[in-house]
Design an enzyme around this catalytic site. Sequence first.
Site, PDB file in Angstrom:
ATOM      1  N   HIS A 180       0.862  -1.194   0.000  1.00  0.00           N
ATOM      2  CA  HIS A 180       0.000   0.000   0.000  1.00  0.00           C
ATOM      3  C   HIS A 180       0.897   1.244   0.000  1.00  0.00           C
ATOM      4  O   HIS A 180       1.941   1.260   0.650  1.00  0.00           O
ATOM      5  CB  HIS A 180      -0.881  -0.003   1.253  1.00  0.00           C
ATOM      6  CG  HIS A 180      -1.696   1.243   1.433  1.00  0.00           C
ATOM      7  ND1 HIS A 180      -1.388   2.205   2.380  1.00  0.00           N
ATOM      8  CD2 HIS A 180      -2.803   1.691   0.783  1.00  0.00           C
ATOM      9  CE1 HIS A 180      -2.291   3.183   2.317  1.00  0.00           C
ATOM     10  NE2 HIS A 180      -3.152   2.885   1.357  1.00  0.00           N
ATOM     11  N   ASN A 181       0.486   2.275  -0.749  1.00  0.00           N
ATOM     12  CA  ASN A 181       1.312   3.496  -0.837  1.00  0.00           C
ATOM     13  C   ASN A 181       2.780   3.140  -1.094  1.00  0.00           C
ATOM     14  O   ASN A 181       3.686   3.615  -0.409  1.00  0.00           O
ATOM     15  CB  ASN A 181       1.200   4.322   0.450  1.00  0.00           C
ATOM     16  CG  ASN A 181      -0.149   5.013   0.590  1.00  0.00           C
ATOM     17  OD1 ASN A 181      -0.973   4.971  -0.329  1.00  0.00           O
ATOM     18  ND2 ASN A 181      -0.387   5.640   1.721  1.00  0.00           N
ATOM     19  N   GLU A 196       1.179  -0.113  -5.593  1.00  0.00           N
ATOM     20  CA  GLU A 196       0.182   0.939  -5.778  1.00  0.00           C
ATOM     21  C   GLU A 196       0.811   2.178  -6.394  1.00  0.00           C
ATOM     22  O   GLU A 196       1.895   2.604  -5.991  1.00  0.00           O
ATOM     23  CB  GLU A 196      -0.458   1.300  -4.432  1.00  0.00           C
ATOM     24  CG  GLU A 196      -1.573   2.325  -4.570  1.00  0.00           C
ATOM     25  CD  GLU A 196      -2.218   2.711  -3.248  1.00  0.00           C
ATOM     26  OE1 GLU A 196      -3.230   3.426  -3.279  1.00  0.00           O
ATOM     27  OE2 GLU A 196      -1.713   2.292  -2.187  1.00  0.00           O
ATOM     28  N   ASP A 246      -0.311   6.026  -7.000  1.00  0.00           N
ATOM     29  CA  ASP A 246      -1.263   7.088  -6.674  1.00  0.00           C
ATOM     30  C   ASP A 246      -0.971   8.248  -7.616  1.00  0.00           C
ATOM     31  O   ASP A 246      -0.038   9.024  -7.390  1.00  0.00           O
ATOM     32  CB  ASP A 246      -1.055   7.482  -5.205  1.00  0.00           C
ATOM     33  CG  ASP A 246      -2.258   8.204  -4.634  1.00  0.00           C
ATOM     34  OD1 ASP A 246      -3.094   8.669  -5.418  1.00  0.00           O
ATOM     35  OD2 ASP A 246      -2.345   8.311  -3.399  1.00  0.00           O
ATOM     36  N   HIS A 249       1.211  11.133  -2.350  1.00  0.00           N
ATOM     37  CA  HIS A 249      -0.001  10.980  -1.549  1.00  0.00           C
ATOM     38  C   HIS A 249      -0.743  12.312  -1.590  1.00  0.00           C
ATOM     39  O   HIS A 249      -0.338  13.279  -0.935  1.00  0.00           O
ATOM     40  CB  HIS A 249       0.348  10.581  -0.117  1.00  0.00           C
ATOM     41  CG  HIS A 249      -0.807   9.984   0.632  1.00  0.00           C
ATOM     42  ND1 HIS A 249      -1.425   8.820   0.222  1.00  0.00           N
ATOM     43  CD2 HIS A 249      -1.459  10.372   1.745  1.00  0.00           C
ATOM     44  CE1 HIS A 249      -2.407   8.526   1.055  1.00  0.00           C
ATOM     45  NE2 HIS A 249      -2.451   9.443   1.980  1.00  0.00           N
ATOM     46  N   GLU A 296      -4.368   4.259  -8.710  1.00  0.00           N
ATOM     47  CA  GLU A 296      -5.332   5.152  -8.067  1.00  0.00           C
ATOM     48  C   GLU A 296      -5.256   6.448  -8.868  1.00  0.00           C
ATOM     49  O   GLU A 296      -4.318   7.230  -8.728  1.00  0.00           O
ATOM     50  CB  GLU A 296      -4.964   5.367  -6.603  1.00  0.00           C
ATOM     51  CG  GLU A 296      -6.053   6.069  -5.819  1.00  0.00           C
ATOM     52  CD  GLU A 296      -5.701   6.211  -4.341  1.00  0.00           C
ATOM     53  OE1 GLU A 296      -5.624   7.363  -3.882  1.00  0.00           O
ATOM     54  OE2 GLU A 296      -5.499   5.185  -3.673  1.00  0.00           O
TER      55      GLU A 296
END
Length: 746
Positions: A302-303, A332, A334, A347, A381
């Site tokens: 994640h991230n 991931e 983003d 982020h 994302e």
Amino acid sequence: RGFHLSVTSDLCVTPLGLERDADLQLLLVGGELLKVRSSSWKKNRFYKLQEDCTTMWHESHRTFKLSIDEIESVRKGRQSEGLQKHTEAHVEDRCFSIIFKGRRRNLDLIATSAEEARQWVNGLEKIISNMKKLNSQQTSEQKADKNKDNKMTLKELKHFLRQINIEVDDMYAEVLFAKCDKSNSGSLEGPEIKHFYDLLIYREEIDVIYGKYATTGEQMSVKDLLNFLLNEQREVATMEDAVRLIERYELDDSAKQKNHMTKDGFLMYLHQEEGSIFNPAHKEVFQDMSQPINHYFISSSHNTYLMEDQLKGHSSTEAYIKALMKSCRCVELDCWDGAHGEPIIYHGHTLTSKVLFKDVIKAIKEYAFKTSEYPVILSLENHCTLEQQKLMAKHMISILGSALLTSPLEDQMPTAFPSPQDLKGRFIVKGKRLNKLDAVFSNTSPGVEEDCVSEEDEAAETSNSKTDSNGQKIKLAKQLSDLVIYCRSVHFSGFEHAKDNQAFYEMSSFKESKAVNLAETAVNAFIHHNMTKLSRIYPAGSRTDSSNYNPVPLWNAGCQIVALNFQTPSKEMDLNQGRFRSNGVSGYFLKPDFQRYPGTEFDPTTLTKGPWLKRKTFHIMVISAQQLPKLNKDKCKSIVDPLVKVEIDGVPADTCSKETRSIENNGFNPMWNETFQFDIQVPELALVRFLVEDYDSTSQNDLIGQYCLPLTSLQNGYRHVPLLTKHGDVIPSAGLFVHLMLLDAK
């Protein structure tokens, strides 16, 4: 003053076989290298390998010390984020980087020629490899003689004992010294130092085990060794296996000629992979990799772009490299609009730094399949505008090339996922799609170039909009949409709705609280959902410190993509690395059959009779530890007070923790001889975690080392357990010695 890579000995060490090595000779002579920190900070420094071959020095206004064991790798070329950002392509063949474990900044360097860069890289790699091979005997013997005169005084003895993390009172030190000082000269030399060393490495528990089985002239015959393998280690072994061990690990030629194993050879065997707790057969891919991809647990991040927390942490391609090298198979991205028309990754709406999307894709392409050849899922994302979405698609197609999956593997509309075997070396994009996958096989294309779709559930959470996440819309470009094949993101509207309306390739992402609730209140429905579809779980947005949640209940519910913050050392990451340590560190682990076959009634929270119930009794004796590191190296008297915790993590009925007493002031060879018993109901979902801590009566215990593995991957008998740092790196020479017995329950 100088930069130091730490010395493991105070004496000169010439690596074996490297005395006349040209690469090593160049490093010993030294030379100027250009150190790069930024586009404006590039300075020439004279670097030189010291004669001990474990210390690298350069002129500087500051002094740094770093253990050679903290070097993760040396990379040739512009393979670090710093060199890619701050140097031009034409210096590619002169560049190299020293990459450190943990969060230490890379050392980026440029040599004066391509050949010199090659020699520095090769020379350093040889030294790092040699350091790993140095056994504890060499290290101890070299450290003992502090002033290099081949003699050792009582003062040096006390200093040495402190260095190797063992506290002895003055009276005992004097007794030990007097026992070794046969010449009564006030110092130890030659065989006396060897005697002192033998006293130090003496292990009573090994003597007892060896003495029990060595029946032939105080040595183990090949038959004795076979008896040990069959009766204690519970191995399916033959006489040929015993002979092979003697040939491989016996150092005494006369014993080897008789097919005997001395105590030294026996200890050597116990310290190798055959004597490890981890089944060597599971170091390779041993599971069936031809099942649909949703039948596997998949190591997921994640991230992934973050090196630290998600409020002000550093975004970096290095974070992707570290995760991929740890066999992470779902990363991931983003994505947000960046300056100059180039999409960026960070982020959103925070102070985290930004990194170019195309640089991340380049890093992923370079490192995706170095640890594992099995497919990597790129979880997008997407917050970008149409033009930058088109550029994202263009970058993925041009950089990843034929490795990027752009159409189904089948010639007709598939009805189930392909397998990890089918998808070896491929990249799978997870994200929104404008239409159903059937459109790929349709003659009549809808001709839609762009359209509005609802945001990814996690993306909607981070949006500034106050409207319900279900109602938020973003425009999606056809070029990006067309790259989504087997992982189309859709909103979750309940298991019944998913069963009736979702195609197999349509998957949902669940916030941890939602997923945990479903795993508690509707776990059997969750398990059935995951038999035909993929589920991704992600940490709550409130975890601004990038902390982690417990992945085990979600694995129990059959969830495949349980995404954790790889950048955050934690028990949860220990469990993740333990789960995926097996099956060749491939990042894929086949779920038990009772989580895969239709009609299963498995419920991890309320166990009923069924094929999942394979009751075992797990006996474990924590015998001893060896060479536990001092936690505070600046305090000369900071000897640890170690204790050992043994934890089982699995279904709730199996989850349990037990611990030994602490032993005061002994990190060198503490001995517990404490026995524990665990009753296991569902062994196929159980993980075993060993934790060694420094006991503190006034505050929380400090971690010394840890190790985790699936219960089904351990070996019975007398075994050594390696110890890892909180970042998952091996602690050289340190370990636990245990006796294990996993038996069918009566």
